[in-house]
Design an enzyme around this catalytic site. Structure first.
Site, short mmCIF file in Angstrom:
data_model
loop_
_atom_site.label_atom_id
_atom_site.label_comp_id
_atom_site.label_asym_id
_atom_site.label_seq_id
_atom_site.Cartn_x
_atom_site.Cartn_y
_atom_site.Cartn_z
N SER A 168 18.23 24.93 3.13
CA SER A 168 19.11 24.07 2.34
C SER A 168 20.27 23.68 3.25
CB SER A 168 19.59 24.86 1.11
OG SER A 168 20.53 24.11 0.39
N LYS B 261 15.88 20.76 2.59
CA LYS B 261 16.60 20.25 1.42
C LYS B 261 17.95 19.74 1.89
CE LYS B 261 18.72 22.94 -2.23
NZ LYS B 261 18.47 23.83 -3.37
N LYS C 103 21.56 18.31 0.91
CA LYS C 103 22.54 18.18 -0.16
C LYS C 103 23.13 16.77 -0.12
CE LYS C 103 22.68 22.43 -1.85
NZ LYS C 103 22.47 22.74 -3.27
N ASP D 228 19.14 17.47 -2.96
CA ASP D 228 19.74 18.22 -4.08
C ASP D 228 21.14 17.68 -4.33
OD1 ASP D 228 20.61 20.03 -5.98
OD2 ASP D 228 20.43 21.82 -4.71
N GLU E 227 16.52 17.18 -6.72
CA GLU E 227 16.95 18.32 -7.53
C GLU E 227 18.25 17.99 -8.27
OE1 GLU E 227 17.05 21.87 -5.12
OE2 GLU E 227 18.11 23.03 -6.63
N ASP F 170 17.45 22.55 -11.66
CA ASP F 170 18.03 23.82 -11.22
C ASP F 170 19.03 24.25 -12.30
OD1 ASP F 170 19.69 25.77 -10.04
OD2 ASP F 170 19.98 24.72 -8.15
N LYS G 151 16.02 30.42 -10.16
CA LYS G 151 16.93 31.39 -9.55
C LYS G 151 17.06 32.51 -10.57
CE LYS G 151 19.65 27.95 -7.03
NZ LYS G 151 20.94 27.24 -6.95
N GLY H 95 18.15 29.61 -3.95
CA GLY H 95 19.04 30.62 -3.39
C GLY H 95 20.48 30.36 -3.79
O1 OSB Z 1 22.00 24.14 -5.79
O2 OSB Z 1 20.55 25.34 -4.85
C1 OSB Z 1 21.73 25.07 -5.05
C2 OSB Z 1 23.95 27.39 -2.95
C3 OSB Z 1 24.99 27.60 -3.82
C4 OSB Z 1 24.98 26.96 -5.04
C5 OSB Z 1 23.93 26.12 -5.40
C6 OSB Z 1 22.87 25.92 -4.53
C7 OSB Z 1 22.90 26.55 -3.28
C8 OSB Z 1 21.87 26.36 -2.26
C9 OSB Z 1 21.75 27.46 -1.24
O3 OSB Z 1 21.20 25.35 -2.15
C10 OSB Z 1 20.36 27.84 -0.92
C11 OSB Z 1 20.33 29.09 -0.07
O4 OSB Z 1 20.77 30.17 -0.52
O5 OSB Z 1 19.84 28.98 1.06
MG MG Z 2 20.22 23.28 -6.53
#
Ligand code: OSB
Ligand code: MG
Length: 375
Positions: A138, A164, A166, A192, A217, A242, A266, A294
């Site tokens: 991510s 992924k 952001k 995401d 996402e 999510d 999660k 995560g």
């Molecule tokens: O939206 O998936 C998410 C981390 C903190 C809050 C939200 C998200 C995330 C990540 C981290 O995408 C993924 C990881 O732990 O590698």
């Molecule tokens: Mg997410």
């Protein structure tokens, strides 16, 4: 039979190797709530409450969950005997709204204690079948498309099976398109948005729709289902939810309304392994692929994600990056690693969570601790 005698809460601080920026906030130092659970028979295990420092992902935070665990979760489980760890969720759910990550930290720890007692790896305790987990990275929001392209190229080179990206308005189409052009039409890319858009942004999202993404996402509000259904009608790219999936009922709602085609599970967000397995099973019956997300967990929380992702319907790569992607040094031995084909091994050689907590190191970085329960 599990009967908890005490729960020790500790806050540790781990600096991330690089700040992690999502549309709703940035994390530089991860404040982490670790739990140490002890059974009346003396068995102990570690678990993690994955809430962040601020309520930008969900309403939960490490500080509110400290209170929730101490005041409401612990009193419901301490001294109470559970025949099965699957019984814990109902006890924590009845007349007790929200605080899913607080509940999950304790509920999942009880699954791990049960695994210790049964002398089973956690993965096998919950019905996991995989021996390795396909892994995705991510990538936080970068300063420029070029910076993103560098990170995405490096990730594919390291073997990651999903990248992924952001996104937020202004750091979206141009960024993702640059990665697509650099990495080729079939590279496993997704985006995401962490709730950064509304239905008014459908044109921007339609531009992303042309980039052959595995999924988009959580583009819309953190607790929305209905508008995602409207959006999914207009996009060919699968919407993955999510934030909105906080329980089995919300997963059923997504399916009923066709509000998305993939779920990021999660375990913290849904209240633990009981609800995670229920969502997994529902999705399996309805042909909805799932993957494990995560929350920038330490090696302790990661152990639970890896175990969960070993269930059969976790068919898309999970956000279960190795320790070194996040930290100079993790708090577990061995640290989590990924092979050059992007696979993380499910620990199957010992009972419980499969890694040892480096207690001396945890002691060194503990900034507060408190014990609930006796002896
Ligand atoms: O939206 O998936 C998410 C981390 C903190 C809050 C939200 C998200 C995330 C990540 C981290 O995408 C993924 C990881 O732990 O590698
Ligand atoms: Mg997410």
């Amino acid at each position: 039979m599990i009967t908890l005698s005490r729960i020790r809460l500790r806050e540790i601080r781990l600096p991330l190797r690089e700040p992690f920026q999502i549309s709703s906030g940035v994390v530089t130092d991860r404040r982490i709530l670790l739990l140490e659970l002890t059974d009346v028979d003396g068995t102990t295990t570690w678990s993690e409450c994955v809430a962040g420092e601020t309520p930008n992902y969900s309403p939960e935070t490490i500080d509110t969950n400290w209170i929730a665990i101490k005041e409401w979760v612990a009193p419901r489980v301490l001294g109470k005997s559970f025949a099965q760890p699957g019984d814990v969720h109902d006890v924590l759910d009845k007349d007790f709204r929200g605080h899913n990550m607080a509940k999950a930290g304790v509920e999942m720890g009880i699954w791990a204690l049960a695994a210790e007692q049964a002398k089973l790896p956690l993965s096998r305790m919950i019905g996991g079948t995989r021996t390795t987990i396909a892994t995705g990275i991510s990538l936080g929001i970068q300063k420029s498309p070029a910076a993103l392209v560098d990170k995405a190229r490096a990730a594919i080179g390291e073997g990651y099976r999903k990248v992924k990206i952001k996104i937020k308005p202004g750091s979206d189409v141009e960024f993702v398109r640059a990665a697509r052009e650099e990495l080729g039409p079939d590279a496993p890319l997704m985006a995401d948005a962490n709730n950064a858009y509304t239905l008014d942004d459908v044109d921007r999202l339609a531009a992303l729709d042309e980039l052959n993404l595995m999924m988009i996402e959580q583009p819309l509000a953190w607790d929305d289902i209905v508008r995602h259904a409207e959006l999914q009608k207009r996009l060919k790219t699968p919407v993955c939810l999510d934030e909105s999936i906080t329980s089995l009922d919300r997963a059923i709602d997504m399916h009923t309304l066709s509000a998305g085609r993939i779920i990021n599970i999660k375990p913290g967000r849904v209240g633990g392994f009981g609800p995670s397995i229920a969502i997994h099973d529902f999705c399996e019956q309805h042909g909805i692929p799932v993957w494990c997300g995560g929350m920038l967990e330490s090696g302790v929380g990661r152990a639970y994600n890896v175990a969960l992702a070993s269930l059969p319907n976790f068919t898309k790569p999970g956000d279960v990056s190795p320790s070194a992607r996040y930290w100079e040094r993790d708090v577990v031995t061995p640290e989590w690693t990924m092979d050059s084909t992007g696979m993380v091994a499910v620990p199957l050689d010992k009972p419980g969570i499969g890694v040892e907590v480096d207690v001396g190191r945890v002691d060194d970085i503990t900034v507060r601790s408190e014990t609930v329960g006796g002896k």
